[in-house]
Design a protein around this motif. Structure first.
Motif, mmCIF file in Angstrom:
data_model
loop_
_atom_site.group_PDB
_atom_site.id
_atom_site.type_symbol
_atom_site.label_atom_id
_atom_site.label_comp_id
_atom_site.label_asym_id
_atom_site.label_seq_id
_atom_site.Cartn_x
_atom_site.Cartn_y
_atom_site.Cartn_z
ATOM 1 N N ILE A 470 0.835 -1.203 0.000
ATOM 2 C CA ILE A 470 0.000 0.000 0.000
ATOM 3 C C ILE A 470 0.871 1.254 0.000
ATOM 4 N N VAL A 471 1.919 1.227 0.826
ATOM 5 C CA VAL A 471 2.809 2.392 0.937
ATOM 6 C C VAL A 471 3.652 2.568 -0.322
ATOM 7 N N GLY A 472 4.113 1.449 -0.916
ATOM 8 C CA GLY A 472 5.047 1.498 -2.036
ATOM 9 C C GLY A 472 4.648 2.419 -3.169
ATOM 10 N N PRO A 473 3.451 2.275 -3.746
ATOM 11 C CA PRO A 473 3.070 3.164 -4.852
ATOM 12 C C PRO A 473 3.020 4.637 -4.467
ATOM 13 N N GLN A 474 2.785 4.921 -3.176
ATOM 14 C CA GLN A 474 2.694 6.320 -2.741
ATOM 15 C C GLN A 474 4.058 7.003 -2.709
ATOM 16 N N THR A 475 5.149 6.214 -2.755
ATOM 17 C CA THR A 475 6.488 6.815 -2.768
ATOM 18 C C THR A 475 6.865 7.332 -4.157
ATOM 19 N N PHE A 476 6.116 6.896 -5.177
ATOM 20 C CA PHE A 476 6.382 7.334 -6.553
ATOM 21 C C PHE A 476 5.550 8.578 -6.839
ATOM 22 N N LYS A 477 6.195 9.719 -6.791
ATOM 23 C CA LYS A 477 5.486 10.987 -6.960
ATOM 24 C C LYS A 477 5.572 11.487 -8.397
ATOM 25 N N GLU A 478 6.789 11.769 -8.868
ATOM 26 C CA GLU A 478 6.970 12.242 -10.235
ATOM 27 C C GLU A 478 8.362 11.878 -10.713
ATOM 28 N N ALA A 479 8.492 11.695 -12.040
ATOM 29 C CA ALA A 479 9.782 11.317 -12.631
ATOM 30 C C ALA A 479 10.835 12.365 -12.252
ATOM 31 N N PRO A 480 12.075 11.940 -11.967
ATOM 32 C CA PRO A 480 12.641 10.579 -12.077
ATOM 33 C C PRO A 480 12.469 9.723 -10.822
ATOM 34 N N TYR A 481 11.524 10.059 -9.944
ATOM 35 C CA TYR A 481 11.173 9.240 -8.781
ATOM 36 C C TYR A 481 12.338 9.018 -7.816
ATOM 37 N N THR A 482 13.094 10.062 -7.578
ATOM 38 C CA THR A 482 14.266 9.965 -6.690
ATOM 39 C C THR A 482 13.882 9.544 -5.280
ATOM 40 N N GLY A 483 12.801 10.114 -4.750
ATOM 41 C CA GLY A 483 12.377 9.768 -3.395
ATOM 42 C C GLY A 483 12.024 8.299 -3.262
ATOM 43 N N ALA A 484 11.364 7.745 -4.262
ATOM 44 C CA ALA A 484 10.995 6.329 -4.236
ATOM 45 C C ALA A 484 12.237 5.441 -4.259
ATOM 46 N N LYS A 485 13.225 5.829 -5.047
ATOM 47 C CA LYS A 485 14.450 5.020 -5.153
ATOM 48 C C LYS A 485 15.213 5.011 -3.829
ATOM 49 N N ILE A 486 15.301 6.166 -3.180
ATOM 50 C CA ILE A 486 15.997 6.225 -1.891
ATOM 51 C C ILE A 486 15.226 5.425 -0.836
ATOM 52 N N ALA A 487 13.899 5.493 -0.878
ATOM 53 C CA ALA A 487 13.084 4.711 0.060
ATOM 54 C C ALA A 487 13.356 3.222 -0.098
ATOM 55 N N MET A 488 13.543 2.774 -1.332
ATOM 56 C CA MET A 488 13.825 1.355 -1.574
ATOM 57 C C MET A 488 15.186 0.956 -1.011
ATOM 58 N N VAL A 489 16.170 1.837 -1.135
ATOM 59 C CA VAL A 489 17.495 1.560 -0.566
ATOM 60 C C VAL A 489 17.397 1.385 0.952
ATOM 61 N N VAL A 490 16.688 2.278 1.606
ATOM 62 C CA VAL A 490 16.532 2.211 3.065
ATOM 63 C C VAL A 490 15.811 0.927 3.468
ATOM 64 N N CYS A 491 14.767 0.578 2.743
ATOM 65 C CA CYS A 491 13.978 -0.613 3.086
ATOM 66 C C CYS A 491 14.800 -1.887 2.992
ATOM 67 N N TYR A 492 15.566 -2.045 1.917
ATOM 68 C CA TYR A 492 16.355 -3.270 1.776
ATOM 69 C C TYR A 492 17.497 -3.316 2.789
ATOM 70 N N GLY A 493 18.029 -2.164 3.170
ATOM 71 C CA GLY A 493 19.025 -2.149 4.238
ATOM 72 C C GLY A 493 18.433 -2.645 5.546
ATOM 73 N N ALA A 494 17.201 -2.215 5.854
ATOM 74 C CA ALA A 494 16.525 -2.686 7.070
ATOM 75 C C ALA A 494 16.256 -4.184 7.009
ATOM 76 N N CYS A 495 15.930 -4.694 5.826
ATOM 77 C CA CYS A 495 15.626 -6.124 5.667
ATOM 78 C C CYS A 495 16.812 -7.005 6.082
ATOM 79 N N ILE A 496 18.014 -6.576 5.773
ATOM 80 C CA ILE A 496 19.205 -7.350 6.121
ATOM 81 C C ILE A 496 19.292 -7.555 7.631
ATOM 82 N N PHE A 497 19.063 -6.500 8.383
ATOM 83 C CA PHE A 497 19.149 -6.591 9.851
ATOM 84 C C PHE A 497 18.007 -7.433 10.427
ATOM 85 N N ILE A 498 16.835 -7.354 9.837
ATOM 86 C CA ILE A 498 15.699 -8.153 10.321
ATOM 87 C C ILE A 498 15.964 -9.638 10.123
#
Length: 545
Positions: A470-498
């Motif tokens: 639900i949250v994922g699509p809301q991170t994509f605001k407008e091209a080139p979607y920089t905010g969404a890309k950074i959010a994905m980096v943070v999320c996968y970093g958290a996944c490693i620790f979990i």
């Protein structure tokens, strides 16, 4: 002592598999089951849990208990074992894989339709398309509170699942009906998500019923990998329809929904005809093979299931820290998944500057990576297990490694601004991310005992999946979607620790249980595997890493 108590006492027995110099004084309270006691709601006896508590064991046992009692004298030879698992794979797996391909094809029809004219036809503007992606998972979220309990109680389990599949196919085909009505399309997306919420929990349960816990990770990798096949299938179909759209009387994006909906309905009827409601009703197994199946899954410390919802197991699921680690992982991992599933085609078109035909073709690349890489890592993990390569046999560590690779790929997408090839390679690397999600599904399947607890943990895990999507699509605001890309980096970093936290938790608990077993010298109790005890209650269970 009355006649019934005498019968219970007389039927108590210790498994010969654990008769390793056990003295009579070492024997703890023993569970006994007789054929005429199956279904009795009275307490038979108790067993000491790994936490030092007495656990009452009732006649409300697993569905596999009757077969287990009959199979006690049977010996499963390696040749019979190989023949049986091969037969189950051939009869169950092709249709399971096909359905999982179809359910993912259903998801990506939204993204394909978006670049084929859906957004224009429904006059979407601003963030309306983002809510189209999120709406599916609002429905999915609601379905998790309704469909898993319904399926647990269903006498005809697979018929119920098949009916849900047929209904979702109808709803998907109806996606072609709205012409200018955005609200009705959102409603259909919610309804589709509600129905599709049944599939992953159902497949997790089926996998735990037929395969050993060490085999489950590979099997889930294989059927989950068919998401990739579904992606290739859906994109190639959309491409074929798009290049010939001038020959159709309706818009090509509508035909995409109609075609995928009809395919789903057809597969639903195949499921109803072919797949059995439970292993004890499997048409492709002889009676002896059903008994052997019970013998081969004894090591799982669980059987076919129990159709009574047990409040105590729900409470245990809520206080188990593993439940919330699964939830946190799924939430973090599926923020990127929700964004990429709905926006990858748009990302290729707006950020990479591909035209529509190129976008539909390039979509197949990441899907192919998923289709090939998931079984590869599953086989690698299973090979390490069979060769006893110690730490390399851990599915959680393999999942942590692949998540680290995905983290690198996400960084490539986010930060290689001037290198299109590097960003494209990064997207492809991101499509091995499902390995770790599969690990959570395999952990729910193999490491969660108690049928009600398993359904509850599976549902909570998928609540995290929904929330992330639900949250994922809301991170994509407008091209080139920089905010969404950074959010994905943070999320996968958290996944490693979990994932590392889950590994440490299971290792420590297994060591504690091993130490307690050495001190207490508690012998293995015959048929405790099918008493529908939870992993907190069963002293002989060890968590798979």
């Amino acid at each position: 002592m009355d006649e019934k108590d005498d019968q219970i006492s007389h039927s108590a027995s210790i498994s010969s598999r654990e008769e390793k110099n056990i003295q009579a004084t070492d024997v703890q309270p023993i569970i006994s089951f007789t054929k005429d006691l199956i279904g009795d709601s009275n307490v038979i006896t108790t067993v000491m849990s790994p936490h030092g508590e007495e656990v009452p064991v009732t006649g409300d046992v697993d569905d596999a208990m009757k077969l287990a009692l009959e199979a006690e004298e049977l010996q499963l030879t390696p040749e019979e074992d190989r023949k049986l698992v091969r037969k189950i794979d051939l009869c169950m797996f092709p249709l399971m894989c096909l359905l999982y391909a179809v359910q993912f094809m259903d998801k990506i029809t939204n993204g394909n339709a978006a670049v084929m004219g859906l957004v224009t036809s429904l006059h979407m503007h601003g963030e309306q398309y983002s809510w189209v992606g999120s709406a599916f998972y609002f429905g999915y979220l609601g379905g998790l509170f309704v469909l898993p309990p319904l399926m647990q109680k269903a006498k005809y389990f697979m018929k119920t699942v098949s009916a849900i599949i047929i209904l979702w196919g109808m709803v998907l085909a109806l996606h072609s009906a709205p012409t200018v009505n955005y609200a009705s399309f959102i409603f259909l997306r919610c309804l589709l998500g509600f129905l599709e919420s049944a599939i992953t929990p159902a497949f997790t349960i089926i996998t735990s019923q037929y395969w050993k816990k060490e085999e489950q990770f590979l099997r889930i990798c294989i059927w989950f990998s068919f998401n990739g096949f579904g992606g290739i299938w859906g994109s190639s179909m959309a491409y074929g329809l798009y290049i010939r759209q001038s020959t159709y009387s309706i818009e090509a994006w509508k035909i995409v929904f109609i075609a995928t909906g009809c395919i789903t309905i057809f597969v639903g009827f195949l499921m109803a005809i072919h797949l059995p409601d439970s292993p004890e009703k499997a048409w492709f197994l002889t009676h002896r093979e059903k008994l052997l199946l019970v013998q081969r899954i004894r090591g799982n410390q669980q059987g076919f299931g129990n159709h009574h919802i047990k409040k105590k197991q729900i409470i245990e699921a809520l206080i188990d820290p593993r439940t919330w680690l699964y939830f946190l992982y799924s939430f973090a991992a599926d923020i990127p998944n929700g964004g990429m599933t709905n926006f990858m085609s748009i990302l290729f078109k707006e950020d990479f500057q591909f035209d529509t035909k190129q976008t539909l073709l390039v979509d197949m690349g990441p899907a192919a990576v998923e289709w090939v890489s998931l079984p590869f890592f599953g086989l690698l993990s299973y090979y390490c297990y069979t060769r006893k390569f110690k730490i390399l046999e851990s599915r959680i560590l393999w999942s942590t490694f692949t998540t680290a690779v995905v983290f690198i790929g996400t960084c490539m997408l986010a930060f290689a601004d001037d290198n299109k090839q590097a960003r494209l390679a990064g997207i492809c690397l991101m499509y091995i991310a499902p390995i770790a999600f599969i690990c959570t599904l395999a952990c729910v399947s193999a490491n969660t005992l108690g049928y009600t607890k398993k359904w509850t943990v599976s549902s909570i895990n998928l609540l995290g999946y929904c929330a992330g999507n639900i949250v994922g699509p809301q991170t994509f605001k407008e091209a080139p979607y920089t905010g969404a890309k950074i959010a994905m980096v943070v999320c996968y970093g958290a996944c490693i620790f979990i994932l590392l936290a889950l590994y440490v938790l299971n290792v420590k608990e297994n060591r504690r249980r091993d130490k307690a077993a050495m001190e207490n010298k508690q012998p293995l109790i015959e048929n405790i595997e099918f008493a529908d005890l939870t992993d907190f209650e069963n002293p002989y269970f060890r968590y798979t890493l």
